[in-house]
Scaffold this motif. Sequence first.
Motif, mmCIF file in Angstrom:
data_model
loop_
_atom_site.group_PDB
_atom_site.id
_atom_site.type_symbol
_atom_site.label_atom_id
_atom_site.label_comp_id
_atom_site.label_asym_id
_atom_site.label_seq_id
_atom_site.Cartn_x
_atom_site.Cartn_y
_atom_site.Cartn_z
ATOM 1 N N ALA A 28 0.817 -1.216 0.000
ATOM 2 C CA ALA A 28 0.000 0.000 0.000
ATOM 3 C C ALA A 28 0.849 1.262 0.000
ATOM 4 C CB ALA A 28 -0.946 -0.017 1.199
ATOM 5 N N HIS A 29 1.737 1.371 0.980
ATOM 6 C CA HIS A 29 2.533 2.604 1.077
ATOM 7 C C HIS A 29 3.555 2.705 -0.040
ATOM 8 C CE1 HIS A 29 0.710 3.895 4.740
ATOM 9 N NE2 HIS A 29 1.081 2.809 5.407
ATOM 10 N N SER A 30 4.215 1.570 -0.341
ATOM 11 C CA SER A 30 5.257 1.626 -1.365
ATOM 12 C C SER A 30 4.681 1.994 -2.724
ATOM 13 C CB SER A 30 5.976 0.277 -1.450
ATOM 14 O OG SER A 30 6.558 -0.040 -0.199
ATOM 15 N N LEU A 31 3.615 1.324 -3.099
ATOM 16 C CA LEU A 31 3.020 1.621 -4.405
ATOM 17 C C LEU A 31 2.449 3.036 -4.455
ATOM 18 C CD1 LEU A 31 1.267 -1.778 -5.237
ATOM 19 C CD2 LEU A 31 3.445 -0.884 -6.086
ATOM 20 N N ALA A 32 1.891 3.474 -3.314
ATOM 21 C CA ALA A 32 1.367 4.846 -3.291
ATOM 22 C C ALA A 32 2.495 5.858 -3.491
ATOM 23 C CB ALA A 32 0.653 5.099 -1.969
ATOM 24 N N GLY A 33 3.644 5.623 -2.839
ATOM 25 C CA GLY A 33 4.777 6.537 -3.001
ATOM 26 C C GLY A 33 5.332 6.513 -4.405
ATOM 27 N N ILE A 34 5.447 5.306 -4.978
ATOM 28 C CA ILE A 34 5.959 5.200 -6.351
ATOM 29 C C ILE A 34 5.016 5.901 -7.324
ATOM 30 C CG2 ILE A 34 6.470 3.575 -8.202
ATOM 31 C CD1 ILE A 34 7.321 1.590 -6.006
ATOM 32 N N ASN A 35 3.726 5.678 -7.143
ATOM 33 C CA ASN A 35 2.743 6.312 -8.018
ATOM 34 C C ASN A 35 2.811 7.839 -7.905
ATOM 35 O OD1 ASN A 35 0.233 6.154 -9.745
ATOM 36 N ND2 ASN A 35 -0.584 7.232 -7.956
ATOM 37 N N MET A 36 3.011 8.325 -6.689
ATOM 38 C CA MET A 36 3.075 9.779 -6.485
ATOM 39 C C MET A 36 4.269 10.376 -7.229
ATOM 40 S SD MET A 36 3.535 11.837 -2.884
ATOM 41 C CE MET A 36 2.685 10.511 -2.069
ATOM 42 N N GLN A 37 5.427 9.701 -7.150
ATOM 43 C CA GLN A 37 6.612 10.227 -7.823
ATOM 44 C C GLN A 37 6.477 10.162 -9.339
ATOM 45 O OE1 GLN A 37 9.110 11.793 -6.317
ATOM 46 N NE2 GLN A 37 8.003 11.469 -4.365
ATOM 47 N N LEU A 38 5.869 9.085 -9.836
ATOM 48 C CA LEU A 38 5.685 8.974 -11.280
ATOM 49 C C LEU A 38 4.709 10.029 -11.790
ATOM 50 C CD1 LEU A 38 5.567 5.088 -11.745
ATOM 51 C CD2 LEU A 38 7.457 6.651 -12.248
ATOM 52 N N GLU A 39 3.642 10.296 -11.014
ATOM 53 C CA GLU A 39 2.719 11.363 -11.417
ATOM 54 C C GLU A 39 3.412 12.722 -11.398
ATOM 55 O OE1 GLU A 39 -0.598 11.098 -8.818
ATOM 56 O OE2 GLU A 39 -1.581 9.470 -9.928
ATOM 57 N N LEU A 40 4.291 12.926 -10.395
ATOM 58 C CA LEU A 40 5.039 14.187 -10.328
ATOM 59 C C LEU A 40 5.958 14.320 -11.537
ATOM 60 C CD1 LEU A 40 5.915 16.743 -8.806
ATOM 61 C CD2 LEU A 40 7.548 15.309 -7.534
#
Length: 405
Positions: free
Chosen positions: A224-236
């Motif tokens: 949950a947290h790891s994928l959320a963080g990765i997704n946030m950076q990719l969106e950025l």
Amino acid sequence: MRYVLPVPAPAPDSPPSPGRTAAPGAGPRRVTGQDPRVQWVMTLAVIVVGALTIRPMGLSGHGLAVALLFAVNSAALLARGLPENRVPRHLALVWLTAGVVAAAALIGVSRSGTGYLFAFFLAGHSGYRLDTRPAVVLAGLCSLLCGGVLYFHLGPGHHTVPAVVGLAAGAPVLAGITNRSQRRAVQSAIEAAEAGERAARAEARSAVLAERGRIARDVHDVLAHSLAGINMQLELADALLDTGDLERVREANATAHGLVKESLKQAQWTVHALREDALPLRESLSAMLDSSGHRDALTVTGTVREVPVQVTQNLLRIAQEALTNAARYAPGGEVRVELEFAAASTVLRVRNRPATRAVHAGASSGMGLIGMRERVALLDGTVTAGPVTEGPDRGGWLVEAVIPG
């Protein structure tokens, strides 16, 4: 005496599924204590032998009386095959009493034959079917009636059977009482075994649910947290491409790569946890902090000692959850971790100062704190989480887990 109970044992590690129901007609098994086939064979044998030997028997006069009494005795003896749950106790007492009286009368009116066998079998069945006190009273009545008929020469066949046979007619009640006691003992043992089986299945089901909860927490912590963080950076990074700021795109991409590496490490920790591998708490916690970019953030107090594997696993998961939350909600804020080995407990504290960079965290599912509480509850400990309201970390967040032992 050892009884082998015919109770099917659940297969190892395969508790019943939630939707499975018992087969129609299934339920507590009852023990009769007698093989019904043997009982029917003996009953029919007594009737057939009586029909062949009891005389006179006919359709008129004295023979008709003997035939009617023989029919009553046969019916009373055949009623032994009726299930106990279909015949009330008081009705069974009336039927057996009538049968005993008819058996004594048959001995009196017949000139020859085996009419006394009806008295023996009915007295024995009274011990099996009735409670001890009424069974003994009925058996005594049977002996007095049959013995009195023969002793006082109340019928034409008194000279063919000695009076002692009539007096002994109630003796089989002892065998009936013994049989009933054994039946109840076996029935109680089977019911106890079935109750134990149900308890074992419920315990296995509970263990499966607990293990599912544990796996769910681990999956949440890893994914949950790891994928959320990765997704946030990719969106950025995707948003920065439109601005042409390649430096910040590279920075976001590097952060995403770092999160992937961290996720792989967390997956390894999850495998260790699921396999219950022994991990050193202090070293594992230090490695976790280093990989998260918080070097020299660990402070250890007290005498370091080995703690149970389950304690180590859950404290590491709590620390992982706290560090992930700090990265999401307080980016750039200093993080400090304290591991205290007290005399009667092991305490983990994770503090983070307020964010120094913009926060881009999405909505929280609340599962992180729930997972912490579940982990600590399994160890009979306590966990507190909330904002820091005073001191140098004011405005930050504190997570404290206390595990006894």
